[in-house]
Design a protein around this motif. Structure first.
Motif, PDB file in Angstrom:
ATOM      1  N   ALA A  42     -22.229  38.690  52.188  1.00  0.00           N
ATOM      2  CA  ALA A  42     -21.652  37.786  51.197  1.00  0.00           C
ATOM      3  C   ALA A  42     -20.553  37.105  51.778  1.00  0.00           C
ATOM      4  CB  ALA A  42     -20.983  38.411  50.349  1.00  0.00           C
ATOM      5  N   THR A  43     -19.366  35.726  51.532  1.00  0.00           N
ATOM      6  CA  THR A  43     -18.693  35.119  51.980  1.00  0.00           C
ATOM      7  C   THR A  43     -17.681  35.029  50.919  1.00  0.00           C
ATOM      8  OG1 THR A  43     -19.540  34.049  53.396  1.00  0.00           O
ATOM      9  CG2 THR A  43     -17.439  33.550  53.539  1.00  0.00           C
ATOM     10  N   VAL A  44     -16.192  35.390  51.501  1.00  0.00           N
ATOM     11  CA  VAL A  44     -15.002  35.373  50.231  1.00  0.00           C
ATOM     12  C   VAL A  44     -14.001  34.018  51.139  1.00  0.00           C
ATOM     13  CG1 VAL A  44     -13.021  36.082  48.852  1.00  0.00           C
ATOM     14  CG2 VAL A  44     -15.064  37.294  49.193  1.00  0.00           C
ATOM     15  N   PRO A  45     -13.956  32.591  50.480  1.00  0.00           N
ATOM     16  CA  PRO A  45     -13.130  31.930  51.400  1.00  0.00           C
ATOM     17  C   PRO A  45     -11.567  32.407  50.950  1.00  0.00           C
ATOM     18  CG  PRO A  45     -14.290  30.967  50.297  1.00  0.00           C
ATOM     19  CD  PRO A  45     -14.088  32.333  49.618  1.00  0.00           C
ATOM     20  N   ARG A  46     -10.269  32.107  51.499  1.00  0.00           N
ATOM     21  CA  ARG A  46      -8.963  32.631  51.718  1.00  0.00           C
ATOM     22  C   ARG A  46      -8.242  31.904  50.828  1.00  0.00           C
ATOM     23  NH1 ARG A  46      -3.993  32.716  53.835  1.00  0.00           N
ATOM     24  NH2 ARG A  46      -2.883  34.661  52.978  1.00  0.00           N
ATOM     25  N   TYR A  47      -7.679  32.174  49.973  1.00  0.00           N
ATOM     26  CA  TYR A  47      -6.752  30.828  48.587  1.00  0.00           C
ATOM     27  C   TYR A  47      -5.895  31.248  48.759  1.00  0.00           C
ATOM     28  CZ  TYR A  47     -11.256  27.774  48.183  1.00  0.00           C
ATOM     29  OH  TYR A  47     -12.391  27.935  48.533  1.00  0.00           O
ATOM     30  N   ASN A  48      -5.904  32.697  48.433  1.00  0.00           N
ATOM     31  CA  ASN A  48      -4.050  33.157  47.775  1.00  0.00           C
ATOM     32  C   ASN A  48      -4.641  34.898  47.962  1.00  0.00           C
ATOM     33  OD1 ASN A  48      -5.447  35.426  45.858  1.00  0.00           O
ATOM     34  ND2 ASN A  48      -6.223  33.061  44.896  1.00  0.00           N
TER      35      ASN A  48
END
Length: 80
Positions: A42-48
């Motif tokens: 899985a990939t989780v983009p960093r926004y916060n």
């Protein structure tokens, strides 16, 4: 109750940080390290700031599932 078979990349999964060109920008990658390299699950983009916690929760999925499968067969009507 019918049990459903599931297939998934076996754990343990870990959170890895994939840097981009700008050091302030990066993505969390949840993966499994093997002798051939890392298998990305899985990939989780960093926004916060919550995104790292979300990535760690996803990485814990194999252990959480194993625990749920053990608890699901308990008979809570019996005294222990």
């Amino acid at each position: 109750m019918t049990q459903t078979q599931h297939t998934a990349t076996p754990g343990p999964w870990e959170v890895l940080r994939m840097d981009k060109r700008d050091p302030a920008e990066f993505t969390y990658v949840i993966g499994v390290r093997t002798e051939l390299g890392t298998i990305r699950t899985a990939t989780v983009p960093r926004y916060n700031d919550e995104d790292e916690a979300n990535a760690r929760l996803i990485a814990a999925a194999p252990e959480l599932l194993a625990f749920i499968e053990k608890v699901a067969v308990w008979d809570f009507t019996k005294k222990r």
